[in-house]
Write an enzyme that holds these catalytic residues in place. Structure first.
Site, mmCIF file in Angstrom:
data_model
loop_
_atom_site.group_PDB
_atom_site.id
_atom_site.type_symbol
_atom_site.label_atom_id
_atom_site.label_comp_id
_atom_site.label_asym_id
_atom_site.label_seq_id
_atom_site.Cartn_x
_atom_site.Cartn_y
_atom_site.Cartn_z
ATOM 1 N N ALA A 166 0.814 -1.193 -0.072
ATOM 2 C CA ALA A 166 0.131 -0.198 0.037
ATOM 3 C C ALA A 166 1.007 1.164 -0.286
ATOM 4 C CB ALA A 166 -0.703 0.085 1.212
ATOM 5 N N GLU A 167 2.046 1.206 0.751
ATOM 6 C CA GLU A 167 2.669 2.338 0.753
ATOM 7 C C GLU A 167 3.716 2.564 -0.495
ATOM 8 O OE1 GLU A 167 2.918 4.603 3.113
ATOM 9 O OE2 GLU A 167 1.632 3.937 4.897
#
Length: 279
Positions: A166-167
Protein backbone atom coordinates in the site's frame (compact mmCIF):
# COMPACT_ATOMS: atom_id res chain seq x y z
CA UNK A 1 47.52 -42.81 42.05
CA UNK A 2 45.24 -43.14 45.05
CA UNK A 3 41.50 -42.69 44.67
CA UNK A 4 41.77 -39.42 46.60
CA UNK A 5 44.31 -38.02 44.13
CA UNK A 6 42.18 -39.21 41.21
CA UNK A 7 39.16 -37.45 42.69
CA UNK A 8 41.20 -34.29 43.16
CA UNK A 9 42.37 -34.44 39.53
CA UNK A 10 38.80 -34.80 38.27
CA UNK A 11 37.62 -31.89 40.41
CA UNK A 12 40.54 -29.79 39.21
CA UNK A 13 39.73 -30.52 35.56
CA UNK A 14 36.03 -29.72 35.89
CA UNK A 15 36.85 -26.44 37.60
CA UNK A 16 39.47 -25.34 35.08
CA UNK A 17 39.26 -22.79 32.25
CA UNK A 18 40.05 -25.68 29.89
CA UNK A 19 36.81 -27.37 30.92
CA UNK A 20 35.00 -24.06 30.45
CA UNK A 21 36.27 -23.88 26.90
CA UNK A 22 35.35 -27.50 26.24
CA UNK A 23 31.70 -27.05 27.23
CA UNK A 24 31.33 -23.75 25.38
CA UNK A 25 29.77 -25.41 22.37
CA UNK A 26 26.49 -24.67 20.65
CA UNK A 27 24.52 -27.04 22.87
CA UNK A 28 22.52 -25.21 25.57
CA UNK A 29 23.65 -27.57 28.33
CA UNK A 30 27.29 -26.86 27.50
CA UNK A 31 26.66 -23.12 27.44
CA UNK A 32 24.89 -23.38 30.81
CA UNK A 33 27.78 -25.30 32.35
CA UNK A 34 30.20 -22.64 31.19
CA UNK A 35 27.91 -19.97 32.70
CA UNK A 36 28.06 -21.82 36.01
CA UNK A 37 31.87 -21.81 35.83
CA UNK A 38 31.88 -18.02 35.54
CA UNK A 39 29.10 -17.51 38.09
CA UNK A 40 30.87 -19.49 40.79
CA UNK A 41 34.49 -18.83 39.81
CA UNK A 42 35.39 -22.48 39.23
CA UNK A 43 38.97 -22.22 37.99
CA UNK A 44 38.35 -18.77 36.54
CA UNK A 45 37.75 -15.36 38.06
CA UNK A 46 34.08 -14.81 38.89
CA UNK A 47 32.38 -12.88 36.14
CA UNK A 48 28.66 -12.38 36.69
CA UNK A 49 28.27 -10.40 33.47
CA UNK A 50 29.70 -13.28 31.43
CA UNK A 51 27.58 -15.77 33.36
CA UNK A 52 24.47 -13.74 32.62
CA UNK A 53 25.27 -13.57 28.90
CA UNK A 54 25.78 -17.33 28.70
CA UNK A 55 22.66 -18.17 30.73
CA UNK A 56 20.72 -15.79 28.49
CA UNK A 57 22.06 -17.47 25.35
CA UNK A 58 21.09 -20.91 26.64
CA UNK A 59 17.69 -19.74 27.91
CA UNK A 60 16.89 -18.34 24.46
CA UNK A 61 17.59 -21.86 23.20
CA UNK A 62 14.82 -23.06 25.57
CA UNK A 63 17.17 -24.37 28.27
CA UNK A 64 14.94 -24.56 31.34
CA UNK A 65 17.74 -24.70 33.92
CA UNK A 66 19.30 -21.54 32.49
CA UNK A 67 16.00 -19.71 32.89
CA UNK A 68 15.99 -20.82 36.53
CA UNK A 69 19.58 -19.61 37.01
CA UNK A 70 18.70 -16.23 35.51
CA UNK A 71 15.90 -16.01 38.06
CA UNK A 72 18.41 -16.58 40.84
CA UNK A 73 20.82 -14.02 39.41
CA UNK A 74 18.12 -11.37 39.69
CA UNK A 75 16.84 -12.76 42.99
CA UNK A 76 20.28 -12.42 44.56
CA UNK A 77 21.48 -9.36 42.63
CA UNK A 78 24.53 -11.11 41.17
CA UNK A 79 26.06 -8.62 38.76
CA UNK A 80 22.67 -6.96 38.24
CA UNK A 81 20.43 -4.87 40.44
CA UNK A 82 18.27 -7.13 42.59
CA UNK A 83 14.87 -7.29 40.92
CA UNK A 84 12.23 -9.71 42.19
CA UNK A 85 9.86 -8.92 39.33
CA UNK A 86 12.38 -9.95 36.68
CA UNK A 87 13.44 -12.91 38.82
CA UNK A 88 9.82 -14.06 38.86
CA UNK A 89 9.66 -13.67 35.08
CA UNK A 90 12.44 -16.23 34.72
CA UNK A 91 11.16 -18.49 37.52
CA UNK A 92 7.73 -18.47 35.92
CA UNK A 93 9.19 -19.37 32.53
CA UNK A 94 11.14 -22.27 34.02
CA UNK A 95 8.15 -23.41 36.08
CA UNK A 96 5.96 -23.55 32.98
CA UNK A 97 8.55 -25.87 31.44
CA UNK A 98 8.35 -28.16 34.48
CA UNK A 99 11.23 -27.07 36.72
CA UNK A 100 10.18 -28.03 40.31
CA UNK A 101 12.48 -25.53 42.05
CA UNK A 102 11.21 -22.67 39.93
CA UNK A 103 7.66 -23.76 40.69
CA UNK A 104 8.35 -23.42 44.40
CA UNK A 105 9.64 -19.88 43.89
CA UNK A 106 6.59 -18.95 41.85
CA UNK A 107 4.29 -20.24 44.59
CA UNK A 108 6.29 -18.58 47.36
CA UNK A 109 6.31 -15.19 45.60
CA UNK A 110 2.92 -15.46 43.92
CA UNK A 111 2.03 -11.86 44.80
CA UNK A 112 4.89 -10.41 42.76
CA UNK A 113 4.01 -9.50 39.19
CA UNK A 114 6.63 -10.74 36.68
CA UNK A 115 8.40 -8.19 34.49
CA UNK A 116 10.10 -9.19 31.26
CA UNK A 117 13.87 -9.07 31.14
CA UNK A 118 14.65 -6.48 28.45
CA UNK A 119 18.36 -7.30 28.54
CA UNK A 120 18.02 -10.88 27.31
CA UNK A 121 16.96 -10.94 23.69
CA UNK A 122 17.75 -12.77 20.49
CA UNK A 123 20.26 -11.09 18.20
CA UNK A 124 18.81 -9.72 14.99
CA UNK A 125 19.49 -11.88 11.95
CA UNK A 126 22.34 -10.74 9.73
CA UNK A 127 20.96 -9.61 6.40
CA UNK A 128 23.06 -8.86 3.35
CA UNK A 129 22.13 -6.69 0.42
CA UNK A 130 23.75 -6.28 -2.99
CA UNK A 131 23.90 -3.02 -4.90
CA UNK A 132 21.32 -4.34 -7.35
CA UNK A 133 18.97 -5.39 -4.54
CA UNK A 134 19.43 -2.00 -2.89
CA UNK A 135 18.27 -0.23 -6.02
CA UNK A 136 15.63 -2.64 -7.27
CA UNK A 137 14.74 -5.61 -5.05
CA UNK A 138 12.00 -7.84 -6.39
CA UNK A 139 8.97 -8.78 -4.33
CA UNK A 140 10.41 -12.18 -3.39
CA UNK A 141 13.60 -10.65 -2.02
CA UNK A 142 11.61 -8.12 0.00
CA UNK A 143 9.45 -10.95 1.33
CA UNK A 144 12.56 -12.89 2.43
CA UNK A 145 13.77 -9.84 4.37
CA UNK A 146 10.36 -9.25 5.94
CA UNK A 147 10.07 -12.89 7.04
CA UNK A 148 13.37 -12.56 8.91
CA UNK A 149 12.75 -9.10 10.39
CA UNK A 150 9.04 -9.05 11.33
CA UNK A 151 9.05 -12.01 13.80
CA UNK A 152 11.75 -10.27 15.87
CA UNK A 153 9.29 -7.43 16.43
CA UNK A 154 6.33 -9.72 17.09
CA UNK A 155 4.58 -8.57 13.91
CA UNK A 156 2.96 -10.83 11.33
CA UNK A 157 5.08 -10.70 8.13
CA UNK A 158 1.89 -10.72 6.05
CA UNK A 159 0.82 -7.44 7.66
CA UNK A 160 4.20 -5.85 6.89
CA UNK A 161 3.97 -7.02 3.29
CA UNK A 162 0.48 -5.54 2.96
CA UNK A 163 1.70 -2.22 4.35
CA UNK A 164 4.64 -2.16 1.91
CA UNK A 165 2.29 -2.88 -0.99
CA UNK A 166 0.00 0.00 0.00
CA UNK A 167 2.80 2.42 0.83
CA UNK A 168 5.26 2.01 -2.04
CA UNK A 169 4.21 -0.92 -4.25
CA UNK A 170 7.64 -2.38 -3.40
CA UNK A 171 9.58 0.59 -4.76
CA UNK A 172 12.56 1.25 -2.42
CA UNK A 173 13.10 4.67 -4.00
CA UNK A 174 9.53 5.86 -3.48
CA UNK A 175 9.25 9.48 -2.32
CA UNK A 176 5.92 11.15 -1.54
CA UNK A 177 5.01 14.82 -1.67
CA UNK A 178 5.05 14.71 2.16
CA UNK A 179 8.66 13.48 2.10
CA UNK A 180 7.76 9.92 3.11
CA UNK A 181 10.58 7.70 1.90
CA UNK A 182 11.34 4.15 0.86
CA UNK A 183 9.48 0.85 1.01
CA UNK A 184 7.45 1.67 4.13
CA UNK A 185 7.32 5.42 3.45
CA UNK A 186 9.01 6.68 6.58
CA UNK A 187 8.94 10.41 7.18
CA UNK A 188 12.23 11.78 8.57
CA UNK A 189 10.82 12.17 12.11
CA UNK A 190 9.68 8.52 12.24
CA UNK A 191 12.98 7.34 10.76
CA UNK A 192 14.90 9.22 13.45
CA UNK A 193 12.54 7.96 16.16
CA UNK A 194 13.32 4.35 15.28
CA UNK A 195 17.01 4.73 14.47
CA UNK A 196 16.89 4.55 10.69
CA UNK A 197 19.90 6.32 9.18
CA UNK A 198 19.26 5.58 5.50
CA UNK A 199 15.56 5.44 4.64
CA UNK A 200 16.31 4.34 1.08
CA UNK A 201 18.19 1.26 2.33
CA UNK A 202 15.44 -1.39 2.01
CA UNK A 203 16.50 -3.39 5.06
CA UNK A 204 16.84 -0.36 7.33
CA UNK A 205 13.50 0.91 6.06
CA UNK A 206 11.73 -2.36 6.79
CA UNK A 207 13.23 -2.49 10.28
CA UNK A 208 12.13 1.09 11.00
CA UNK A 209 8.61 0.59 9.66
CA UNK A 210 8.20 -2.71 11.50
CA UNK A 211 9.49 -1.15 14.72
CA UNK A 212 6.81 1.52 14.33
CA UNK A 213 4.14 -1.15 13.77
CA UNK A 214 5.41 -2.89 16.93
CA UNK A 215 5.02 0.33 18.92
CA UNK A 216 1.55 1.03 17.48
CA UNK A 217 0.38 -2.55 18.06
CA UNK A 218 1.21 -2.25 21.74
CA UNK A 219 -0.19 1.26 22.00
CA UNK A 220 -3.53 0.29 20.45
CA UNK A 221 -3.78 -3.19 22.02
CA UNK A 222 -3.64 -5.16 18.79
CA UNK A 223 -6.44 -3.25 17.03
CA UNK A 224 -5.27 -3.54 13.43
CA UNK A 225 -7.63 -0.87 12.06
CA UNK A 226 -6.37 1.68 14.56
CA UNK A 227 -2.75 0.69 13.98
CA UNK A 228 -3.08 1.13 10.22
CA UNK A 229 -4.89 4.42 10.64
CA UNK A 230 -2.14 5.65 12.95
CA UNK A 231 0.57 4.51 10.53
CA UNK A 232 -1.07 6.64 7.87
CA UNK A 233 -2.33 9.65 9.83
CA UNK A 234 -0.32 9.50 13.07
CA UNK A 235 -1.26 8.09 16.47
CA UNK A 236 -2.43 11.52 17.63
CA UNK A 237 -5.24 11.59 15.07
CA UNK A 238 -6.45 8.12 16.10
CA UNK A 239 -6.39 9.11 19.77
CA UNK A 240 -8.25 12.33 19.02
CA UNK A 241 -11.07 10.58 17.15
CA UNK A 242 -10.92 7.40 19.26
CA UNK A 243 -10.72 5.33 16.10
CA UNK A 244 -10.07 5.68 12.38
CA UNK A 245 -10.18 9.44 11.70
CA UNK A 246 -12.67 10.80 9.13
CA UNK A 247 -10.02 11.40 6.50
CA UNK A 248 -10.84 9.91 3.11
CA UNK A 249 -7.19 9.01 2.43
CA UNK A 250 -6.81 7.23 5.78
CA UNK A 251 -10.12 5.38 5.53
CA UNK A 252 -9.30 4.16 2.01
CA UNK A 253 -5.80 3.21 3.17
CA UNK A 254 -7.16 1.04 6.00
CA UNK A 255 -9.72 -0.62 3.71
CA UNK A 256 -7.10 -1.33 1.05
CA UNK A 257 -4.75 -3.09 3.48
CA UNK A 258 -7.54 -5.03 5.20
CA UNK A 259 -8.45 -6.55 1.81
CA UNK A 260 -4.98 -8.13 1.74
CA UNK A 261 -4.72 -8.65 5.50
CA UNK A 262 -8.29 -9.35 6.72
CA UNK A 263 -7.44 -9.66 10.43
CA UNK A 264 -8.79 -6.86 12.58
CA UNK A 265 -6.93 -8.03 15.66
CA UNK A 266 -3.27 -8.97 16.06
CA UNK A 267 -1.46 -10.55 19.02
CA UNK A 268 0.02 -7.81 21.17
CA UNK A 269 3.83 -8.13 20.88
CA UNK A 270 6.12 -8.11 23.88
CA UNK A 271 7.42 -4.85 25.29
CA UNK A 272 10.84 -5.39 23.77
CA UNK A 273 11.51 -7.02 20.41
CA UNK A 274 13.16 -10.47 20.26
CA UNK A 275 12.08 -11.57 23.71
CA UNK A 276 10.89 -14.87 25.13
CA UNK A 277 7.30 -14.88 26.25
CA UNK A 278 6.61 -15.98 29.81
CA UNK A 279 2.98 -14.89 29.93
Amino acid sequence: MSWLLRLFAVILFFSSPLFAAEVADDHPSGIRKMAMVYEHGRGVKKNYRKAYELYCKAALMSDVESAYHLGFIYFNGRGVSRNLSIALYWFRLAAKAGDPYARRMVIKFKDIKPTKDSRCRRPEPELTITAEQHANPNRQIVKSWVEKIAPNYGIDPELVMAVIQAESAFNPGALSNKNAQGLMQLIPATAERFGVKDTFNPIQNIKGGTAYLHWLMRHFNGNVEWVLAAYNAGEGAVERYKGVPPYRETQNYVKTILKKYPNKTHPIPGENPQQMDAS
